[in-house]
Design an enzyme around this catalytic site. Structure first.
Site, PDB file in Angstrom:
ATOM      1  N   SER A 117      16.187  -8.200   1.727  1.00 20.79           N
ATOM      2  CA  SER A 117      15.446  -8.603   0.528  1.00 20.79           C
ATOM      3  C   SER A 117      15.667 -10.068   0.194  1.00 20.79           C
ATOM      4  O   SER A 117      15.086 -10.567  -0.759  1.00 20.79           O
ATOM      5  CB  SER A 117      15.816  -7.709  -0.653  1.00 20.79           C
ATOM      6  OG  SER A 117      17.193  -7.611  -0.776  1.00 20.79           O
ATOM      7  N   HIS A 138       9.525  -6.637   4.190  1.00 19.85           N
ATOM      8  CA  HIS A 138      10.264  -6.302   2.969  1.00 19.85           C
ATOM      9  C   HIS A 138       9.503  -5.258   2.161  1.00 19.85           C
ATOM     10  O   HIS A 138       8.462  -5.546   1.583  1.00 19.85           O
ATOM     11  CB  HIS A 138      10.516  -7.575   2.141  1.00 19.85           C
ATOM     12  CG  HIS A 138      11.363  -7.329   0.945  1.00 19.85           C
ATOM     13  ND1 HIS A 138      11.280  -8.073  -0.209  1.00 19.85           N
ATOM     14  CD2 HIS A 138      12.328  -6.405   0.709  1.00 19.85           C
ATOM     15  CE1 HIS A 138      12.144  -7.613  -1.086  1.00 19.85           C
ATOM     16  NE2 HIS A 138      12.789  -6.601  -0.555  1.00 19.85           N
ATOM     17  N   GLU A 150       6.149  -7.363   1.902  1.00 19.35           N
ATOM     18  CA  GLU A 150       6.177  -8.803   2.161  1.00 19.35           C
ATOM     19  C   GLU A 150       6.445  -8.984   3.652  1.00 19.35           C
ATOM     20  O   GLU A 150       7.448  -8.464   4.172  1.00 19.35           O
ATOM     21  CB  GLU A 150       7.323  -9.473   1.400  1.00 19.35           C
ATOM     22  CG  GLU A 150       7.063  -9.751  -0.050  1.00 19.35           C
ATOM     23  CD  GLU A 150       8.232 -10.487  -0.713  1.00 19.35           C
ATOM     24  OE1 GLU A 150       8.030 -11.579  -1.239  1.00 19.35           O
ATOM     25  OE2 GLU A 150       9.357  -9.942  -0.719  1.00 19.35           O
ATOM     26  N   ASN A 189      11.313 -11.402  -4.988  1.00 22.34           N
ATOM     27  CA  ASN A 189      12.632 -11.503  -5.616  1.00 22.34           C
ATOM     28  C   ASN A 189      12.868 -12.869  -6.247  1.00 22.34           C
ATOM     29  O   ASN A 189      13.689 -13.001  -7.154  1.00 22.34           O
ATOM     30  CB  ASN A 189      13.740 -11.166  -4.617  1.00 22.34           C
ATOM     31  CG  ASN A 189      13.949  -9.659  -4.527  1.00 22.34           C
ATOM     32  OD1 ASN A 189      13.558  -8.929  -5.428  1.00 22.34           O
ATOM     33  ND2 ASN A 189      14.550  -9.211  -3.439  1.00 22.34           N
TER      34      ASN A 189
HETATM   35  N1  CAA Z   1       9.997   8.804  -2.836  1.00 23.85           N
HETATM   36  C1  CAA Z   1       8.762   9.315  -2.683  1.00 23.85           C
HETATM   37  N2  CAA Z   1       7.895   9.492  -3.697  1.00 23.85           N
HETATM   38  C2  CAA Z   1       8.325   9.162  -4.936  1.00 23.85           C
HETATM   39  C3  CAA Z   1       9.602   8.636  -5.180  1.00 23.85           C
HETATM   40  C4  CAA Z   1      10.448   8.473  -4.062  1.00 23.85           C
HETATM   41  N3  CAA Z   1      11.693   7.973  -4.193  1.00 23.85           N
HETATM   42  N4  CAA Z   1       9.727   8.409  -6.523  1.00 23.85           N
HETATM   43  C5  CAA Z   1       8.556   8.764  -7.086  1.00 23.85           C
HETATM   44  N5  CAA Z   1       7.726   9.220  -6.132  1.00 23.85           N
HETATM   45  C6  CAA Z   1       6.342   9.704  -6.307  1.00 23.85           C
HETATM   46  C7  CAA Z   1       6.297  11.001  -7.071  1.00 23.85           C
HETATM   47  O1  CAA Z   1       6.431  12.093  -6.186  1.00 23.85           O
HETATM   48  C8  CAA Z   1       4.931  10.929  -7.715  1.00 23.85           C
HETATM   49  O2  CAA Z   1       3.960  11.294  -6.739  1.00 23.85           O
HETATM   50  P1  CAA Z   1       2.605  12.052  -7.162  1.00 23.85           P
HETATM   51  O3  CAA Z   1       1.849  11.104  -8.043  1.00 23.85           O
HETATM   52  O4  CAA Z   1       1.915  12.349  -5.857  1.00 23.85           O
HETATM   53  O5  CAA Z   1       3.056  13.274  -7.892  1.00 23.85           O
HETATM   54  C9  CAA Z   1       4.739   9.435  -8.019  1.00 23.85           C
HETATM   55  O6  CAA Z   1       5.635   8.755  -7.135  1.00 23.85           O
HETATM   56  C10 CAA Z   1       5.088   9.074  -9.439  1.00 23.85           C
HETATM   57  O7  CAA Z   1       6.405   9.493  -9.682  1.00 23.85           O
HETATM   58  P2  CAA Z   1       6.886  10.098 -11.090  1.00 23.85           P
HETATM   59  O8  CAA Z   1       5.743  10.817 -11.762  1.00 23.85           O
HETATM   60  O9  CAA Z   1       8.144  10.864 -10.861  1.00 23.85           O
HETATM   61  O10 CAA Z   1       7.360   8.860 -11.963  1.00 23.85           O
HETATM   62  P3  CAA Z   1       6.626   7.630 -12.553  1.00 23.85           P
HETATM   63  O11 CAA Z   1       5.147   7.817 -12.717  1.00 23.85           O
HETATM   64  O12 CAA Z   1       7.432   7.292 -13.731  1.00 23.85           O
HETATM   65  O13 CAA Z   1       6.821   6.499 -11.416  1.00 23.85           O
HETATM   66  C11 CAA Z   1       8.020   4.801 -10.299  1.00 23.85           C
HETATM   67  C12 CAA Z   1       8.085   6.217 -10.904  1.00 23.85           C
HETATM   68  C13 CAA Z   1       7.004   4.810  -9.159  1.00 23.85           C
HETATM   69  C14 CAA Z   1       9.398   4.516  -9.745  1.00 23.85           C
HETATM   70  C15 CAA Z   1       7.569   3.796 -11.413  1.00 23.85           C
HETATM   71  O14 CAA Z   1       8.441   3.873 -12.513  1.00 23.85           O
HETATM   72  C16 CAA Z   1       7.558   2.361 -10.930  1.00 23.85           C
HETATM   73  O15 CAA Z   1       6.628   1.908 -10.284  1.00 23.85           O
HETATM   74  N6  CAA Z   1       8.656   1.620 -11.266  1.00 23.85           N
HETATM   75  C17 CAA Z   1       8.803   0.207 -10.802  1.00 23.85           C
HETATM   76  C18 CAA Z   1       9.352   0.207  -9.416  1.00 23.85           C
HETATM   77  C19 CAA Z   1       9.525  -1.182  -8.867  1.00 23.85           C
HETATM   78  O16 CAA Z   1       9.228  -2.189  -9.487  1.00 23.85           O
HETATM   79  N7  CAA Z   1      10.054  -1.242  -7.639  1.00 23.85           N
HETATM   80  C20 CAA Z   1      10.357  -2.506  -6.987  1.00 23.85           C
HETATM   81  C21 CAA Z   1      11.786  -2.831  -7.186  1.00 23.85           C
HETATM   82  S1  CAA Z   1      12.235  -4.336  -6.428  1.00 23.85           S
HETATM   83  C22 CAA Z   1      12.602  -3.905  -4.843  1.00 23.85           C
HETATM   84  O17 CAA Z   1      12.601  -2.781  -4.438  1.00 23.85           O
HETATM   85  C23 CAA Z   1      12.901  -5.007  -3.903  1.00 23.85           C
HETATM   86  C24 CAA Z   1      14.199  -5.646  -3.910  1.00 23.85           C
HETATM   87  O18 CAA Z   1      14.446  -6.329  -2.936  1.00 23.85           O
HETATM   88  C25 CAA Z   1      15.175  -5.605  -5.008  1.00 23.85           C
END
Ligand code: CAA
Length: 285
Positions: A117, A138, A150, A189
């Site tokens: 990352s 990424h 990315e 990031n």
């Molecule tokens: N694996 C697979 N599927 C998943 C999952 C996982 N770990 N977590 C959630 N899902 C799926 C669920 O099964 C659900 O699918 P359906 O629509 O088919 O039922 C869908 O995603 C939505 O999940 P939820 O209803 O449980 O929850 P939500 O609507 O609150 O969404 C979230 C959860 C997708 C995590 C949302 O809160 C979100 O987008 N959060 C922001 C995440 C983000 O910004 N990530 C980037 C972080 S930075 C990074 O990763 C890079 C780095 O280098 C630091």
């Protein structure tokens, strides 16, 4: 591409393996930690069971996807893959050692990608005799859900390798951006860490409570999670590592990790518990 090798069975390696299997790839996954790959596949099965129960997948589809997930027991398992994605701990020496091993067994011309990352793609690529085949892919957590990958060029990455990565991302159902210059934190990031840092600094200064900082960003900017919750979700230890690396490389206070983060990590709050650490932080409500 038909067969993908994944190195690592932590959150990212598991998410990428599951995503690839869902999208029709044969996946061969490796982790040095005993039982990690088995747990990763069990977690994927559990998610698919929930999808079957919710009527979003048939039992036959679930079984088909599950059969595509296999474990590699040694490096020779990567002799006949079409692409490799490494997603292990963010330690340059560990990644370099892995790419040296891959260089010895994987046929020339196979896409070699790292899910780092922030670390230097060029430094990782130079561990091989084919830096032109190496780039950053990424993914974002959770990998099966987040739309973006990315694609990060190292100094010697060839155009053909970038095109292969774009084709792979498309087969995985993702959108891409190409980061042309190998710089710490790439694009996302580089934007995200200052957001985290500013939220943590406001918490330290008592500008607002953790709940209100998160609510402000969620409702005022339409982010799905507030920055303090998201920092926890990505892993506080990972965030600190990324910030320290970016600070060391850029010598810029924009990336200086706040004390509250350092202390939480030191106290063992490595995150993934939805803001638990920050939400307990004393503030002058
Ligand atoms: N694996 C697979 N599927 C998943 C999952 C996982 N770990 N977590 C959630 N899902 C799926 C669920 O099964 C659900 O699918 P359906 O629509 O088919 O039922 C869908 O995603 C939505 O999940 P939820 O209803 O449980 O929850 P939500 O609507 O609150 O969404 C979230 C959860 C997708 C995590 C949302 O809160 C979100 O987008 N959060 C922001 C995440 C983000 O910004 N990530 C980037 C972080 S930075 C990074 O990763 C890079 C780095 O280098 C630091």
């Amino acid at each position: 591409m038909k067969r993908i090798g994944i190195i690592g069975a932590g959150i990212m390696g598991s998410g990428i393996a599951y995503l690839a299997a869902l999208q029709g790839f044969e996946v061969v996954q490796y982790d040095t930690l005993e039982g990690a790959v088995t747990r990763s596949h069990a977690k994927a099965l559990q998610r698919m069971d929930q999808a079957v129960d919710a009527g979003k997948m048939t039992a036959q589809e679930r079984d088909l996807v599950y059969r595509r997930l296999t474990e590699a027991h040694d490096w020779n398992a990567f002799k006949d893959v079409d692409a490799i994605i490494e997603a292990v701990v963010e330690v340059l020496d560990v990644k370099i050692a892995i790419f040296q091993k891959l260089d010895a067994v994987v046929p020339a011309g196979v896409l070699l990608a790292t899910n780092t990352s922030s670390l230097s793609i060029t430094a990782i690529a130079q561990a091989t005799r084919r830096p032109q085949d190496v780039l950053g892919l990424h993914f974002f957590n959770p990998a099966p859900v987040m739309k973006l990958i990315e694609i990060v060029r190292g100094e010697e990455t060839s155009d053909v390798t970038v095109e292969k990565a774009q084709a792979l991302a498309e087969e995985l159902g993702k959108e891409t951006i190409v980061v042309q210059k190998d710089t710490p934190g790439f694009v996302v990031n580089r934007v995200l860490m200052p957001l985290f840092i500013e939220a943590m600094r406001m918490l330290e200064e008592g500008v607002a409570t953790a709940e209100d900082i998160d609510k402000g960003v969620r409702l005022g900017l339409n982010h799905p999670m507030g920055p303090l919750t998201l920092a926890d979700f990505t892993g506080l230890d990972v965030d600190l590592h990324v910030m320290d690396y970016m600070y060391d490389e850029f010598h810029d206070d924009r990336f200086a990790a706040p004390l509250v983060l350092r202390r939480l990590v030191r106290a063992g709050h490595t995150g993934k518990k939805s803001g638990r650490g920050f939400y307990r932080y004393p503030s002058n409500k």
